[in-house]
Design a protein around this motif. Structure first.
Motif, mmCIF file in Angstrom:
data_model
loop_
_atom_site.group_PDB
_atom_site.id
_atom_site.type_symbol
_atom_site.label_atom_id
_atom_site.label_comp_id
_atom_site.label_asym_id
_atom_site.label_seq_id
_atom_site.Cartn_x
_atom_site.Cartn_y
_atom_site.Cartn_z
ATOM 1 N N UNK A 1 0.916 -1.211 0.086
ATOM 2 C CA UNK A 1 0.055 0.024 -0.020
ATOM 3 C C UNK A 1 0.866 1.486 0.018
ATOM 4 N N UNK A 2 2.054 1.211 0.661
ATOM 5 C CA UNK A 2 2.659 2.325 0.796
ATOM 6 C C UNK A 2 3.517 2.651 -0.671
ATOM 7 N N UNK A 3 3.971 1.507 -1.266
ATOM 8 C CA UNK A 3 4.495 1.573 -2.667
ATOM 9 C C UNK A 3 3.472 2.086 -3.418
ATOM 10 N N UNK A 4 2.339 1.661 -3.513
ATOM 11 C CA UNK A 4 1.341 2.201 -4.487
ATOM 12 C C UNK A 4 1.022 3.631 -4.256
ATOM 13 N N UNK A 5 1.121 4.357 -3.216
ATOM 14 C CA UNK A 5 0.958 5.677 -2.880
ATOM 15 C C UNK A 5 2.105 6.116 -3.311
ATOM 16 N N UNK A 6 3.475 5.813 -3.096
ATOM 17 C CA UNK A 6 4.711 6.614 -3.573
ATOM 18 C C UNK A 6 4.625 6.410 -5.052
ATOM 19 N N UNK B 1 0.458 15.635 -0.343
ATOM 20 C CA UNK B 1 0.641 14.770 -1.707
ATOM 21 C C UNK B 1 0.175 13.222 -1.233
ATOM 22 N N UNK B 2 0.516 12.836 0.030
ATOM 23 C CA UNK B 2 0.084 11.509 0.508
ATOM 24 C C UNK B 2 -1.320 11.443 0.472
ATOM 25 N N UNK C 1 -9.068 0.158 3.433
ATOM 26 C CA UNK C 1 -8.709 0.227 4.665
ATOM 27 C C UNK C 1 -7.158 0.112 4.703
ATOM 28 N N UNK C 2 -6.400 -0.689 4.222
ATOM 29 C CA UNK C 2 -4.973 -0.712 3.988
ATOM 30 C C UNK C 2 -4.444 0.639 3.652
ATOM 31 N N UNK C 3 -5.211 1.230 2.662
ATOM 32 C CA UNK C 3 -4.503 2.406 1.974
ATOM 33 C C UNK C 3 -4.859 3.578 2.942
ATOM 34 N N UNK C 4 -6.097 3.464 3.684
ATOM 35 C CA UNK C 4 -6.206 4.790 4.736
ATOM 36 C C UNK C 4 -5.294 4.610 5.634
ATOM 37 N N UNK C 5 -4.760 3.514 6.324
ATOM 38 C CA UNK C 5 -3.900 3.463 7.405
ATOM 39 C C UNK C 5 -2.407 3.885 7.125
ATOM 40 N N UNK C 6 -2.059 3.923 5.876
ATOM 41 C CA UNK C 6 -0.578 4.348 5.437
ATOM 42 C C UNK C 6 -0.101 5.705 5.870
ATOM 43 N N UNK D 1 2.463 8.804 5.911
ATOM 44 C CA UNK D 1 3.625 9.693 5.203
ATOM 45 C C UNK D 1 4.765 9.046 5.549
ATOM 46 N N UNK D 2 5.269 8.616 6.825
ATOM 47 C CA UNK D 2 6.630 8.078 6.938
ATOM 48 C C UNK D 2 6.742 6.618 6.201
ATOM 49 N N UNK D 3 5.679 6.029 6.151
ATOM 50 C CA UNK D 3 5.609 4.587 5.566
ATOM 51 C C UNK D 3 5.866 4.865 4.055
ATOM 52 N N UNK D 4 5.119 5.834 3.442
ATOM 53 C CA UNK D 4 5.372 6.336 1.828
ATOM 54 C C UNK D 4 6.732 6.768 1.811
#
Length: 466
Positions: free
Chosen positions: A297-302, A375-376, A419-424, A426-429
């Motif tokens: 999920x963090x990679x997807x947002x990055x 941005x995130x 829900x996984x995306x919602x929990x990401x 900015x530090x994980x991204x």
């Protein structure tokens, strides 16, 4: 047309609509993202080994069907193998007739229930796609069962489709995007079967009807395949109906899965000469992670922040700010064994080196100047919104689900992913950006005219020449 009725305008311009006497109308606040609705589903495996997933979505009185048959080269090597050519011709002719139906009869029978069937193949799978009125599901299943068990591959139909396929391949191979894609696959995967997405025209020209019939018998198998149906159905009844219709589809062994892919290692971009080209194709690739990885999920947002949608950094830089390209994007590509990150951009020859420089710059900047909370948040809303939108229709849900199942996932992953995306955070991204988007992770190809590009690309560095 602008006019007046009793002194009032009958038409207002967009600018007038968007403004009031005291200024522009404020934009409304974004609403809360809605979760995916609960879906009634049945997941079962038939006695012949075919996995069937039925999902009720009664938005319209229609059904969508998807059949995914693993169809990799059993020789596990593309070098000298006729599999790719035979598979393409099979996919183009499997619906042209059976022992009981001609091509016209197949098309007519499907049309009477508002339906259609199509088939395509790639190095991983043979896919059947279809739809019909919900009341016509039995007809579609009957036709599909006939095709799977009794496809006759009429000689005249096969000859006609072979000639068309040879022509299409010849035309495709002259297209810059195809040249770039084939060169990239070769750089990434060498002689692995996955690298051969299109056979040679002369290979197709030598395929016989006997070759196609033999491939059908040994490779078009139910065990290991997946059938998905989505629509205005009762899932349990649909599974029973599919079991009755496709129960006669038998075969020894299991459909052949693609062998593991070699890892993608960073390195120079390979220059591919295309004489006289006025545009260049930049194609970069790096190793990524599958959807099952907790970091995905963090990679997807990055990826979205970097180049995954129109408001991304890459698009803002080389399209909006500098005008180097009309279209630039980054996106993940998944196979049953893993994933890669791809970056695509087509540019005018005179700005190709500069565009490559800025593309690498944005890769490095993503890790060194991490995405902001804003941005995130924008990327998150886009990711959740597009997922829910793309799977809101019967067709979208069926296609997304059959692809998920091919990757070892299912409906539960789809329902839980917002829900996984919602929990990401900015530090994980930021951590994903630093780990996966480092310029040294990437390799790739650049297709263009050597006479125009070589001096600047040599000065830029990181480009190898054949």
């Amino acid at each position: 047309m602008t006019g007046t009725i009793s002194g009032a305008k009958t038409h207002r311009t967009a600018e007038e609509i968007g403004r009031t006497e005291i200024g522009p109308r404020p934009l409304p606040e974004l609403g809360t993202q809605k979760a995916a609705v609960d879906l009634s589903t049945v997941d079962s495996t038939l006695p012949n080994g075919l996995r069937v997933i039925a999902v009720r979505r009664a938005t319209v009185p229609m059904v969508e069907i998807r059949l995914r048959v693993p169809f990799a080269d059993p020789a596990a090597s593309s070098a000298g193998s006729p599999h790719s050519a035979q598979a393409e011709l099979l996919a183009n002719t499997v619906l042209t007739g059976t022992a009981a139906r001609t091509r016209v009869e197949i098309d007519t029978e499907l049309a009477l229930v508002g339906g259609e069937l199509d088939s395509v193949v790639d190095p991983e799978r043979l896919s059947f796609t279809g739809n019909a009125l919900a009341s016509g599901l039995g007809t579609v299943l009957d036709v599909l069962a006939d095709v799977l068990t009794n496809a006759s591959y009429p000689a005249d139909e096969l000859e006609r489709e072979r000639a068309r396929l040879v022509e299409r391949i010849s035309i495709a191979r002259s297209q810059p995007s195809v040249i770039a894609r084939e060169a990239l696959q070769k750089v990434l995967y060498g002689d692995h079967p996955y690298a051969k997405e299109m056979p040679e025209a002369d290979e197709v020209a030598t395929v016989t009807r006997e070759d196609v019939v033999a491939l059908h018998g040994k490779a078009l198998l139910p065990r290991g395949s997946v059938f998905v149906v989505v629509g205005d159905i009762d899932p349990a009844e649909a599974v029973a109906q599919i079991g009755e219709a496709l129960g006669a589809w038998q075969g020894d062994g299991e459909a052949v899965q693609l062998p593991p892919l070699p890892p993608v290692n960073g390195g120079d971009v390979l220059f591919v000469h295309r004489a006289g080209a006025v545009q260049s194709q930049i194609r970069l690739a790096a190793q990524a992670i599958p959807r099952t990885d907790e970091r995905y999920p963090a990679l997807q947002l990055a990826n979205l922040v970097y180049g995954g949608f129109f408001s991304s950094r890459l698009v803002e830089n080389i399209r909006e700010d500098k005008g180097y390209t009309y279209s630039a994007r980054s996106h993940p590509e998944f196979t049953v064994h893993g994933a890669t990150l791809l970056v695509d951009a087509d540019t005018a020859s005179e700005v190709t080196a500069a565009a490559l420089l800025e593309t690498r710059y944005e890769l490095a900047r993503l890790g060194l100047v991490p995405p902001s909370e804003s941005e995130v948040d924008v990327a998150r809303r886009y990711a959740i919104g597009t997922l829910l939108t793309s799977t809101s229709s019967q067709s979208g849900l069926a296609s997304f689900l059959v692809n998920l199942v091919g990757l070892g996932l299912g409906l539960d992953w789809l329902v839980a992913h917002p829900q996984r995306l919602q929990a990401v955070t900015p530090e994980q991204v930021a951590a994903a950006a630093l780990e996966f988007f480092a310029p040294g992770n990437f390799t790739g190809v650049l297709v263009g005219d050597a006479e125009q590009l070589t001096p600047k690309l040599r000065a830029l560095g990181g480009v190898s020449f054949q």
